[in-house]
Motif scaffolding. Structure first.
Motif, PDB file in Angstrom:
ATOM      1  N   ARG A 179      29.842 -39.291 -26.936  1.00 33.38           N
ATOM      2  CA  ARG A 179      30.878 -38.982 -26.406  1.00 33.38           C
ATOM      3  C   ARG A 179      31.513 -37.732 -26.348  1.00 33.38           C
ATOM      4  NH1 ARG A 179      35.417 -42.923 -27.858  1.00 33.38           N
ATOM      5  NH2 ARG A 179      34.551 -44.928 -28.618  1.00 33.38           N
ATOM      6  N   ILE A 180      30.193 -36.663 -26.031  1.00 30.25           N
ATOM      7  CA  ILE A 180      30.613 -35.518 -25.749  1.00 30.25           C
ATOM      8  C   ILE A 180      29.549 -35.207 -24.520  1.00 30.25           C
ATOM      9  CG2 ILE A 180      29.879 -33.026 -26.632  1.00 30.25           C
ATOM     10  CD1 ILE A 180      30.252 -34.221 -29.540  1.00 30.25           C
ATOM     11  N   THR A 181      30.086 -34.317 -23.596  1.00 31.46           N
ATOM     12  CA  THR A 181      29.235 -33.652 -22.711  1.00 31.46           C
ATOM     13  C   THR A 181      29.447 -32.205 -22.718  1.00 31.46           C
ATOM     14  OG1 THR A 181      28.783 -33.694 -20.296  1.00 31.46           O
ATOM     15  CG2 THR A 181      31.315 -33.883 -20.821  1.00 31.46           C
ATOM     16  N   ARG A 289      36.648 -43.274 -32.586  1.00 35.05           N
ATOM     17  CA  ARG A 289      37.079 -42.103 -31.646  1.00 35.05           C
ATOM     18  C   ARG A 289      36.538 -40.784 -32.684  1.00 35.05           C
ATOM     19  NH1 ARG A 289      43.069 -42.321 -30.677  1.00 35.05           N
ATOM     20  NH2 ARG A 289      42.906 -41.391 -28.703  1.00 35.05           N
ATOM     21  N   LEU A 290      36.757 -39.529 -31.785  1.00 34.42           N
ATOM     22  CA  LEU A 290      36.312 -38.280 -32.448  1.00 34.42           C
ATOM     23  C   LEU A 290      37.427 -37.557 -33.132  1.00 34.42           C
ATOM     24  CD1 LEU A 290      33.469 -37.291 -30.010  1.00 34.42           C
ATOM     25  CD2 LEU A 290      33.434 -38.675 -32.049  1.00 34.42           C
ATOM     26  N   VAL A 291      37.383 -37.025 -34.154  1.00 31.88           N
ATOM     27  CA  VAL A 291      38.353 -36.060 -34.753  1.00 31.88           C
ATOM     28  C   VAL A 291      37.596 -34.601 -34.838  1.00 31.88           C
ATOM     29  CG1 VAL A 291      39.675 -35.610 -36.995  1.00 31.88           C
ATOM     30  CG2 VAL A 291      39.398 -37.851 -35.971  1.00 31.88           C
ATOM     31  N   LEU A 292      38.159 -33.633 -34.378  1.00 33.36           N
ATOM     32  CA  LEU A 292      37.864 -32.386 -34.561  1.00 33.36           C
ATOM     33  C   LEU A 292      38.507 -31.385 -35.978  1.00 33.36           C
ATOM     34  CD1 LEU A 292      36.923 -32.877 -31.549  1.00 33.36           C
ATOM     35  CD2 LEU A 292      37.384 -30.447 -30.981  1.00 33.36           C
ATOM     36  N   VAL A 293      37.546 -31.073 -36.614  1.00 34.67           N
ATOM     37  CA  VAL A 293      37.899 -30.559 -38.109  1.00 34.67           C
ATOM     38  C   VAL A 293      37.807 -29.036 -37.745  1.00 34.67           C
ATOM     39  CG1 VAL A 293      37.897 -30.539 -40.385  1.00 34.67           C
ATOM     40  CG2 VAL A 293      37.197 -32.583 -39.007  1.00 34.67           C
ATOM     41  N   GLY A 294      38.793 -28.149 -38.026  1.00 36.49           N
ATOM     42  CA  GLY A 294      38.785 -26.900 -38.031  1.00 36.49           C
ATOM     43  C   GLY A 294      37.963 -26.169 -39.034  1.00 36.49           C
ATOM     44  N   GLU A 295      37.811 -24.804 -38.985  1.00 37.60           N
ATOM     45  CA  GLU A 295      37.151 -24.152 -40.306  1.00 37.60           C
ATOM     46  C   GLU A 295      38.168 -24.002 -41.423  1.00 37.60           C
ATOM     47  OE1 GLU A 295      33.749 -21.181 -38.125  1.00 37.60           O
ATOM     48  OE2 GLU A 295      35.619 -20.492 -38.452  1.00 37.60           O
ATOM     49  N   ASP A 296      39.362 -24.361 -40.836  1.00 36.44           N
ATOM     50  CA  ASP A 296      40.475 -24.101 -41.887  1.00 36.44           C
ATOM     51  C   ASP A 296      40.964 -25.376 -42.610  1.00 36.44           C
ATOM     52  OD1 ASP A 296      41.724 -24.998 -39.788  1.00 36.44           O
ATOM     53  OD2 ASP A 296      43.225 -23.457 -39.210  1.00 36.44           O
ATOM     54  N   ARG A 298      42.131 -27.957 -40.728  1.00 37.68           N
ATOM     55  CA  ARG A 298      42.764 -28.713 -40.160  1.00 37.68           C
ATOM     56  C   ARG A 298      42.142 -29.722 -39.369  1.00 37.68           C
ATOM     57  NH1 ARG A 298      45.420 -25.767 -35.857  1.00 37.68           N
ATOM     58  NH2 ARG A 298      43.877 -24.056 -36.346  1.00 37.68           N
ATOM     59  N   ARG A 299      42.638 -30.862 -39.008  1.00 38.40           N
ATOM     60  CA  ARG A 299      42.250 -31.991 -38.314  1.00 38.40           C
ATOM     61  C   ARG A 299      43.220 -32.282 -37.049  1.00 38.40           C
ATOM     62  NH1 ARG A 299      38.830 -34.933 -41.835  1.00 38.40           N
ATOM     63  NH2 ARG A 299      38.991 -36.770 -40.732  1.00 38.40           N
ATOM     64  N   LEU A 300      42.445 -32.380 -35.919  1.00 33.86           N
ATOM     65  CA  LEU A 300      43.315 -32.851 -34.750  1.00 33.86           C
ATOM     66  C   LEU A 300      43.281 -34.213 -34.687  1.00 33.86           C
ATOM     67  CD1 LEU A 300      41.829 -30.212 -32.117  1.00 33.86           C
ATOM     68  CD2 LEU A 300      43.504 -29.956 -33.639  1.00 33.86           C
ATOM     69  N   ASP A 301      44.303 -34.740 -33.924  1.00 31.75           N
ATOM     70  CA  ASP A 301      44.544 -36.221 -33.569  1.00 31.75           C
ATOM     71  C   ASP A 301      43.193 -36.672 -32.899  1.00 31.75           C
ATOM     72  OD1 ASP A 301      46.906 -36.055 -34.690  1.00 31.75           O
ATOM     73  OD2 ASP A 301      48.077 -35.940 -32.763  1.00 31.75           O
ATOM     74  N   ALA A 302      42.770 -37.753 -32.883  1.00 27.82           N
ATOM     75  CA  ALA A 302      41.431 -38.145 -32.518  1.00 27.82           C
ATOM     76  C   ALA A 302      41.648 -38.209 -31.227  1.00 27.82           C
ATOM     77  CB  ALA A 302      41.170 -39.698 -33.031  1.00 27.82           C
ATOM     78  N   VAL A 303      40.489 -38.049 -30.341  1.00 24.76           N
ATOM     79  CA  VAL A 303      40.298 -38.081 -28.890  1.00 24.76           C
ATOM     80  C   VAL A 303      39.024 -39.120 -28.643  1.00 24.76           C
ATOM     81  CG1 VAL A 303      41.096 -35.858 -28.769  1.00 24.76           C
ATOM     82  CG2 VAL A 303      38.545 -36.146 -29.073  1.00 24.76           C
ATOM     83  N   ASP A 304      39.169 -39.578 -27.481  1.00 23.85           N
ATOM     84  CA  ASP A 304      37.950 -40.472 -27.260  1.00 23.85           C
ATOM     85  C   ASP A 304      36.737 -39.864 -26.373  1.00 23.85           C
ATOM     86  OD1 ASP A 304      39.661 -42.900 -27.091  1.00 23.85           O
ATOM     87  OD2 ASP A 304      40.836 -41.561 -25.580  1.00 23.85           O
ATOM     88  N   GLU A 305      37.074 -38.591 -25.896  1.00 23.31           N
ATOM     89  CA  GLU A 305      36.152 -37.931 -25.412  1.00 23.31           C
ATOM     90  C   GLU A 305      36.193 -36.299 -25.927  1.00 23.31           C
ATOM     91  OE1 GLU A 305      33.219 -39.087 -23.812  1.00 23.31           O
ATOM     92  OE2 GLU A 305      34.041 -41.183 -23.472  1.00 23.31           O
ATOM     93  N   VAL A 306      35.072 -35.604 -25.828  1.00 19.79           N
ATOM     94  CA  VAL A 306      35.026 -34.289 -25.850  1.00 19.79           C
ATOM     95  C   VAL A 306      33.982 -33.589 -24.797  1.00 19.79           C
ATOM     96  CG1 VAL A 306      34.333 -32.199 -27.350  1.00 19.79           C
ATOM     97  CG2 VAL A 306      35.282 -34.379 -28.113  1.00 19.79           C
TER      98      VAL A 306
END
Length: 460
Positions: A179-181, A289-296, A298-306
């Motif tokens: 799911r990543i390009t 779906r993908l969830v980006l997690v920050g160094e602090d 925090r978790r962003l809302d899920a995305v389909d692609e990155v």
């Protein structure tokens, strides 16, 4: 070996814009041998063939190469128009490779470069030994060739930087590869278009490639088949007056327009901007779906692609037996690095440079083109042509021409490169004012002015 180094070819690694500019070696009585890993010229350029350059034809054709092409009946494209990567490859770079004929070998991947009979630790008579270049062909055959000099113009296209803010892949990044390009998608391709249409896509990065992806996603969102398409722009820094580039002040108008298109994508609500976010992990939710997690944390809302567009880095593995002089941060030649360092506050100017700034302790070796910039961004084709002009003159023994400057670069129209965003002092503007360090936040500009300053730039 009985052949004197002066009788050997100059090996050029890569048949891209800078590599093929080495065709000018023939005008000085030198013999180039261009080794290209791909099946055609400009293989990396073809990889982003759908993207339009922000330089016109007049800025991406090497005058010396034009002279070589003239006898073939080649016609210079309209100088004032903007080619796509595909146009550049088909209408200029491939014809230039054709002029060189059998001096270009395709499907020839360089796997190692050394000095004949000398690994990197041996001093004795080192500079008197020719280079030995190991090649693996597409059919599996191996060969070694000897060279009097080596010009590495292999670029950085095959080694993109990861999403992880530490420079290492984020935890789970490799597992989420489906799911990543790491390239700007070609939304004219129906299959690619269907992959992103109506979906939520994170764009990680802050440069021209990220601008392009955001603009493409916005166009898709406004189309009949793209209803529901949404972008999430993930920036490691905050949004400031210089975030979107030089705009109308940019001396390359198309480059300025690209930044304005990205700003419009955010202003019109087709993309949200997440600032101050450094990706540490990429996880999958229950729906895949993908969830980006920050160094602090925090978790962003899920995305389909990155779409990860965090820059590129040089592949130095096949140069491991040579003595390189590289800046420890940028991985660019030591003398060049201070001139292009994006950590330094600048207004887009790059001092002219040539063979002296591109040289290494290994005499006769030069890194040119994108690869010479290491991890630094914003390389222009005309810079590469000037580099090769100077190197060719130096190899021919014409130091007067090699040291001469024949390049004037356009301004970006903004102050500040990537900026020292980790340094609190970087929040100070040139006029003595200050900008507070931007807090990580999800923002939608909605037409409101960004945090621009009159005299300087903060948090760029």
């Amino acid at each position: 070996m009985t052949t004197a180094p002066a009788d050997l070819p100059i090996v050029v690694i890569g048949a891209g814009p800078a590599g093929l500019a080495a065709a000018r070696l023939t005008q000085r009585g030198l013999v180039p041998l261009v080794l290209e890993a791909g099946p055609t010229a400009a293989q990396a350029v073809r990889g982003w063939g759908h993207v339009r350059l922000f330089s016109t034809w007049s800025e991406v054709v090497d005058p010396a190469a034009e002279k070589l092409l003239a006898p073939t009946g080649w016609a210079h494209p309209d100088p004032g128009t903007y080619p796509s990567g595909g146009d550049w490859a088909e209408q200029y770079l491939q014809p230039l490779a054709d002029v060189l004929g059998d001096r270009v070998r395709f499907g020839a991947r360089v796997t190692g470069v050394s000095r004949t009979g000398r690994d990197r630790i041996v001093d004795a008579d080192r500079d008197q030994q020719p280079f030995v270049v190991h090649i693996t062909y597409a059919d599996g055959r191996e060969e070694r060739v000897f060279a009097r000099a080596v010009i590495d113009a292999s670029g950085t296209w095959t080694t993109p930087s990861p999403a992880g803010a530490s420079g290492l892949p984020a935890l789970g990044e490799k597992a989420a590869a489906d799911r990543i390009t790491y390239r700007v998608p070609d939304f004219k391709d129906p299959a690619v278009r269907a992959r992103y249409a109506g979906r939520r896509t994170a764009v990680v990065g802050s440069g021209a490639s990220a601008f392009t992806a955001l603009a493409y996603l916005a166009d898709l969102a406004k189309s009949e088949d793209g209803t529901g398409t949404k972008g999430v722009w993930v920036l490691r820094r905050g949004i400031s007056g210089s975030t979107f580039g030089g705009g109308e002040a940019d001396q390359l108008p198309a480059r300025g327009a690209l930044g304005l298109a990205a700003k419009a994508a955010v202003d019109e609500g087709h993309a949200d901007a997440v600032t101050g976010f450094r990706t540490e992990a990429i996880e999958r939710d229950a729906d895949g779906r993908l969830v980006l997690v920050g160094e602090d944390g925090r978790r962003l809302d899920a995305v389909d692609e990155v779409i990860v567009l965090t820059g590129f880095r040089p592949d130095l593995s096949f140069l491991d037996e040579l003595r390189l002089g590289l800046d420890e941060r940028l991985q660019a030649p030591t003398e060049l690095a201070p001139l292009i360092d994006p950590n330094q506050h600048s207004c887009g100017t790059v001092y002219p440079h040539g063979h002296r700034e591109l040289s290494h302790p290994e005499k006769g070796l030069y890194l040119v083109g994108m690869k010479s910039y290491g991890r630094a961004p914003t390389f222009l084709a005309m810079t590469g042509y000037e580099q090769v002009r100077s190197v060719a003159a130096a190899l021919a023994g014409d130091l007067e021409a090699a040291d001469r400057t024949e390049l004037t670069l356009p301004e970006t129209g903004v102050c500040g490169g990537a900026g020292l965003f980790d340094d609190p002092a970087a929040a100070q503007s040139d006029t003595g004012g200050s900008c507070a360090t931007p807090q990580a936040a999800l923002v939608q500009l909605g037409g409101a002015p960004v945090a621009a300053t009159a005299g300087g730039c903060c948090g760029s």
